[in-house]
Design a protein around this motif. Structure first.
Motif, PDB file in Angstrom:
ATOM      1  N   UNK A  21       9.265  -9.159  -2.833  1.00 40.71           N
ATOM      2  CA  UNK A  21       9.622  -9.093  -1.423  1.00 40.71           C
ATOM      3  C   UNK A  21      10.064  -7.734  -0.935  1.00 40.71           C
ATOM      4  N   UNK A  22      10.021  -6.715  -1.792  1.00 43.55           N
ATOM      5  CA  UNK A  22      10.400  -5.357  -1.391  1.00 43.55           C
ATOM      6  C   UNK A  22       9.170  -4.669  -0.819  1.00 43.55           C
ATOM      7  N   UNK A  23       9.141  -4.569   0.520  1.00 41.37           N
ATOM      8  CA  UNK A  23       7.958  -4.057   1.201  1.00 41.37           C
ATOM      9  C   UNK A  23       8.188  -2.715   1.859  1.00 41.37           C
ATOM     10  N   UNK A  24       9.377  -2.144   1.686  1.00 41.79           N
ATOM     11  CA  UNK A  24       9.664  -0.876   2.370  1.00 41.79           C
ATOM     12  C   UNK A  24       9.211   0.338   1.565  1.00 41.79           C
ATOM     13  N   UNK A  25       9.001   0.164   0.276  1.00 39.87           N
ATOM     14  CA  UNK A  25       8.630   1.290  -0.580  1.00 39.87           C
ATOM     15  C   UNK A  25       7.117   1.466  -0.572  1.00 39.87           C
ATOM     16  N   UNK A  26       6.664   2.673  -0.229  1.00 36.44           N
ATOM     17  CA  UNK A  26       5.229   2.945  -0.168  1.00 36.44           C
ATOM     18  C   UNK A  26       4.604   2.906  -1.564  1.00 36.44           C
ATOM     19  N   UNK A  27       3.352   2.444  -1.627  1.00 35.75           N
ATOM     20  CA  UNK A  27       2.621   2.374  -2.897  1.00 35.75           C
ATOM     21  C   UNK A  27       1.904   3.694  -3.110  1.00 35.75           C
ATOM     22  N   UNK A  28       2.162   4.317  -4.255  1.00 36.70           N
ATOM     23  CA  UNK A  28       1.522   5.581  -4.592  1.00 36.70           C
ATOM     24  C   UNK A  28       0.958   5.486  -6.000  1.00 36.70           C
ATOM     25  N   UNK A  29      -0.351   5.701  -6.141  1.00 36.73           N
ATOM     26  CA  UNK A  29      -1.027   5.634  -7.445  1.00 36.73           C
ATOM     27  C   UNK A  29      -1.723   6.960  -7.683  1.00 36.73           C
ATOM     28  N   UNK A  30      -1.433   7.572  -8.821  1.00 38.05           N
ATOM     29  CA  UNK A  30      -2.068   8.830  -9.202  1.00 38.05           C
ATOM     30  C   UNK A  30      -3.059   8.568 -10.325  1.00 38.05           C
ATOM     31  N   UNK A  31      -4.195   9.255 -10.272  1.00 32.08           N
ATOM     32  CA  UNK A  31      -5.191   9.067 -11.322  1.00 32.08           C
ATOM     33  C   UNK A  31      -6.596   9.182 -10.759  1.00 32.08           C
ATOM     34  N   UNK A  32      -7.562   8.504 -11.372  1.00 32.62           N
ATOM     35  CA  UNK A  32      -8.948   8.562 -10.900  1.00 32.62           C
ATOM     36  C   UNK A  32      -9.079   8.060  -9.466  1.00 32.62           C
ATOM     37  N   UNK A  33     -10.146   8.469  -8.822  1.00 29.38           N
ATOM     38  CA  UNK A  33     -10.324   8.187  -7.404  1.00 29.38           C
ATOM     39  C   UNK A  33     -10.376   6.692  -7.122  1.00 29.38           C
ATOM     40  N   UNK A  34     -11.059   5.911  -7.987  1.00 20.53           N
ATOM     41  CA  UNK A  34     -11.168   4.483  -7.705  1.00 20.53           C
ATOM     42  C   UNK A  34      -9.820   3.782  -7.817  1.00 20.53           C
ATOM     43  N   UNK A  35      -8.980   4.214  -8.777  1.00 18.91           N
ATOM     44  CA  UNK A  35      -7.653   3.616  -8.889  1.00 18.91           C
ATOM     45  C   UNK A  35      -6.742   4.071  -7.756  1.00 18.91           C
ATOM     46  N   UNK A  36      -6.897   5.326  -7.309  1.00 17.11           N
ATOM     47  CA  UNK A  36      -6.104   5.778  -6.163  1.00 17.11           C
ATOM     48  C   UNK A  36      -6.520   5.014  -4.906  1.00 17.11           C
ATOM     49  N   UNK A  37      -7.813   4.724  -4.790  1.00 13.10           N
ATOM     50  CA  UNK A  37      -8.271   3.937  -3.649  1.00 13.10           C
ATOM     51  C   UNK A  37      -7.673   2.531  -3.702  1.00 13.10           C
ATOM     52  N   UNK A  38      -7.608   1.956  -4.915  1.00  8.90           N
ATOM     53  CA  UNK A  38      -6.983   0.649  -5.066  1.00  8.90           C
ATOM     54  C   UNK A  38      -5.513   0.703  -4.653  1.00  8.90           C
ATOM     55  N   UNK A  39      -4.816   1.795  -5.025  1.00  8.51           N
ATOM     56  CA  UNK A  39      -3.425   1.967  -4.603  1.00  8.51           C
ATOM     57  C   UNK A  39      -3.307   2.061  -3.084  1.00  8.51           C
ATOM     58  N   UNK A  40      -4.253   2.735  -2.452  1.00 10.51           N
ATOM     59  CA  UNK A  40      -4.232   2.840  -0.993  1.00 10.51           C
ATOM     60  C   UNK A  40      -4.449   1.470  -0.354  1.00 10.51           C
ATOM     61  N   UNK A  41      -5.320   0.663  -0.944  1.00  9.28           N
ATOM     62  CA  UNK A  41      -5.532  -0.686  -0.412  1.00  9.28           C
ATOM     63  C   UNK A  41      -4.278  -1.545  -0.578  1.00  9.28           C
ATOM     64  N   UNK A  42      -3.592  -1.367  -1.726  1.00 15.05           N
ATOM     65  CA  UNK A  42      -2.330  -2.091  -1.923  1.00 15.05           C
ATOM     66  C   UNK A  42      -1.296  -1.669  -0.890  1.00 15.05           C
TER      67      UNK A  42
END
Length: 502
Positions: free
Chosen positions: A238-259
């Motif tokens: 339920x913690x929705x205030x913290x932004x999702x940030x994923x570092x790594x390959x482009x497809x995984x970063x894109x998945x992080x952006x979708x999250x």
């Protein structure tokens, strides 16, 4: 905001970041794995190729050395045999006086000359070369003498004695050939030991390097997966205030952006739900207050004396209007918690009075179910927000009243433990199932043993109580106990000077 709008905004906002990260990260997770595998295997492949080349070089040098040593040994043996044959032919000619016997000498001489020429073509050491030249020169001198004396056997007597130093020189050359074999064998052993040392040192250096590379790529591969897992776990809690940030390959970063896009959408929905609750609660509160006051006036007989059945109906209306008002107040309190509008106003307060006021408010419900309430409370003063502590205690007591069977009992025990106050409320109801223990403080969760009532609860009471307790630096716990009933414990610090906010 439309559901498709964040997609365009997300790509536009993250485009500069993506261009910068692509300089350091591969475009796909599969490519990262392949690069890691190649880089880890490359040192070992290099070591293997180098070892194979070293062994091949050693084998080639050994073959050449053995071949040359064998050629020298064989050639020196042939030279000795041919010198012996030439000496024997000269002696036979001298003894028998038959010049035709020198044909054997000339045949041996031809073979000697051919063998000497073959040996001189080999890569001889300087000392071997000198011995072979001296041997060839001596044999040539004897050949000249034999050729001159072939018509007369008288000069052969002096020639026979010349074969002795020639044989000695041939034996010296043969001995040097065998010595060369021994030296070549020793040199090959040294080369083999050196090649083995190089291979061992390469393994000692490259295997740890490959292991370090494998560990490094394991971290690179696991890090974005851990970040995605942490983001999903955080959103699940339920913690929705913290932004999702994923570092790594482009497809995984894109998945992080979708999250992160999904997080923002969930945050929007949560805000819409909170606004809806707040608005509906406010809209319901005004007409409900009028209904409650009207029912109260009917019960008191202001509009005329009521019959017994009419009074019962008016009491039911009044009791349920109070219950509805409490549910609406829970919704308003929860809405205030979600919007961070719940600062504490602390002052010293007598905890016993707060509990007694709550019991007085719950008196009608307690009497209707004929419950026995046992209160054990010493005079304790706590620095707190009296209204919010009253809401906590009211939620705990109302839960105990709601779940206790008719004729049951409720125990309230308040005591000091070191620098904290423990307030425990235990009922004689069915208790909380083991499967509900982890979720009993979640908002809107009713539990599996919710009683059948005219007005169902909102499932917000314990959630609000826990938030208020934590705002005071305390906590609420559900305690395990043998037998029937549930027991909750409120822990509060006696004196807490920090200004807490939910």
């Amino acid at each position: 905001m439309k559901a498709g709008t964040p997609l365009v905004e997300l790509e536009d906002e993250s485009a500069p970041v993506s261009k910068g990260l692509l300089r350091h990260n591969p475009k796909s997770f599969l490519k990262l794995i392949l690069i890691g595998f190649v880089l880890v295997a490359l040192p070992l492949i290099i070591a293997l190729i180098n070892s194979a080349l070293s062994i091949d070089k050693l084998a080639e040098q050994s073959r050449k050395a053995v071949y040359q040593a064998a050629q020298i040994a064989h050639g020196s043996r042939v030279l000795l045999d041919e010198i012996s044959t030439m000496e024997r032919s000269v002696r036979q000619t001298l003894i028998l006086g038959d010049a035709s016997l020198l044909e054997g000498y000339f045949q041996a001489h031809a073979k000697f000359a051919s063998t000497a020429m073959s040996l001189s073509a080999l890569s001889l050491r300087p000392d071997q070369k000198q011995v072979l030249d001296r041997l060839t020169a001596s044999e040539s001198a004897i050949f000249q003498q034999v050729s001159s004396a072939r018509r007369s056997s008288q000069g052969l007597q002096e020639i026979v004695s010349d074969f002795v130093p020639l044989l000695d020189t041939a034996r010296a050359f043969s001995s040097s050939g065998y010595a060369l074999i021994e030296r070549e064998v020793t040199a090959m052993q040294d080369m083999a030991w050196h090649a083995r040392s190089i291979v061992v040192w390469q393994l000692l250096a490259l295997v740890p390097f490959a292991i370090l590379l494998a560990l490094g790529f394991s971290v690179l591969i696991a890090r974005p997966i851990r970040q995605i897992d942490a983001a999903i776990r955080t959103m699940g809690e339920g913690e929705l205030t913290k932004a999702v940030s994923v570092e790594g390959p482009q497809d995984l970063r894109y998945l992080g952006q979708r999250l992160d896009w999904m997080r923002r959408r969930l945050l929007e929905v949560e805000e819409q739900k909170t606004r809806f609750l707040r608005h509906v609660s406010h809209e319901l509160k005004t007409p409900l207050t009028a209904m409650r006051e009207g029912a109260d006036l009917l019960v008191e007989g202001v509009a005329g004396e009521l019959s017994v059945k009419q009074r019962q109906i008016a009491n039911i209306l009044y009791t349920n209007s109070i219950q509805l008002q409490k549910r609406i107040e829970d919704l308003l309190n929860y809405s205030a918690l979600q919007n961070g509008q719940n600062g504490l106003v602390k002052c010293p307060a007598a905890l016993k009075k707060i509990v007694e006021d709550v019991l007085q408010d719950q008196k009608l419900a307690i009497m209707n179910k004929n419950l026995q309430v046992e209160l054990t409370c010493s005079d304790l003063t706590v620095e707190c927000d009296q209204q919010k502590i009253g809401i906590i205690v009211d939620n705990l007591v109302s839960n105990a009243v709601k779940f206790s069977p008719p004729g049951g009992h409720i125990k309230i025990n308040v005591r000091r433990v070191r620098e904290s106050v423990w307030l425990e409320v235990a009922d004689s109801g069915p208790g909380v199932e083991e499967a509900d223990h982890a979720r009993v403080f979640e908002p809107f969760y009713q539990g599996r043993k919710a009683p059948d009532m005219h007005v169902q609860g909102t499932g917000l009471g314990l959630s609000i109580a826990r938030e208020y307790a934590r705002a005071h630096g305390g906590e609420i716990e559900l305690l395990k106990q043998a037998g029937a009933g549930a027991r909750f414990r409120l822990l509060l610090p006696i004196c807490n000077s920090e200004d807490a906010h939910v």
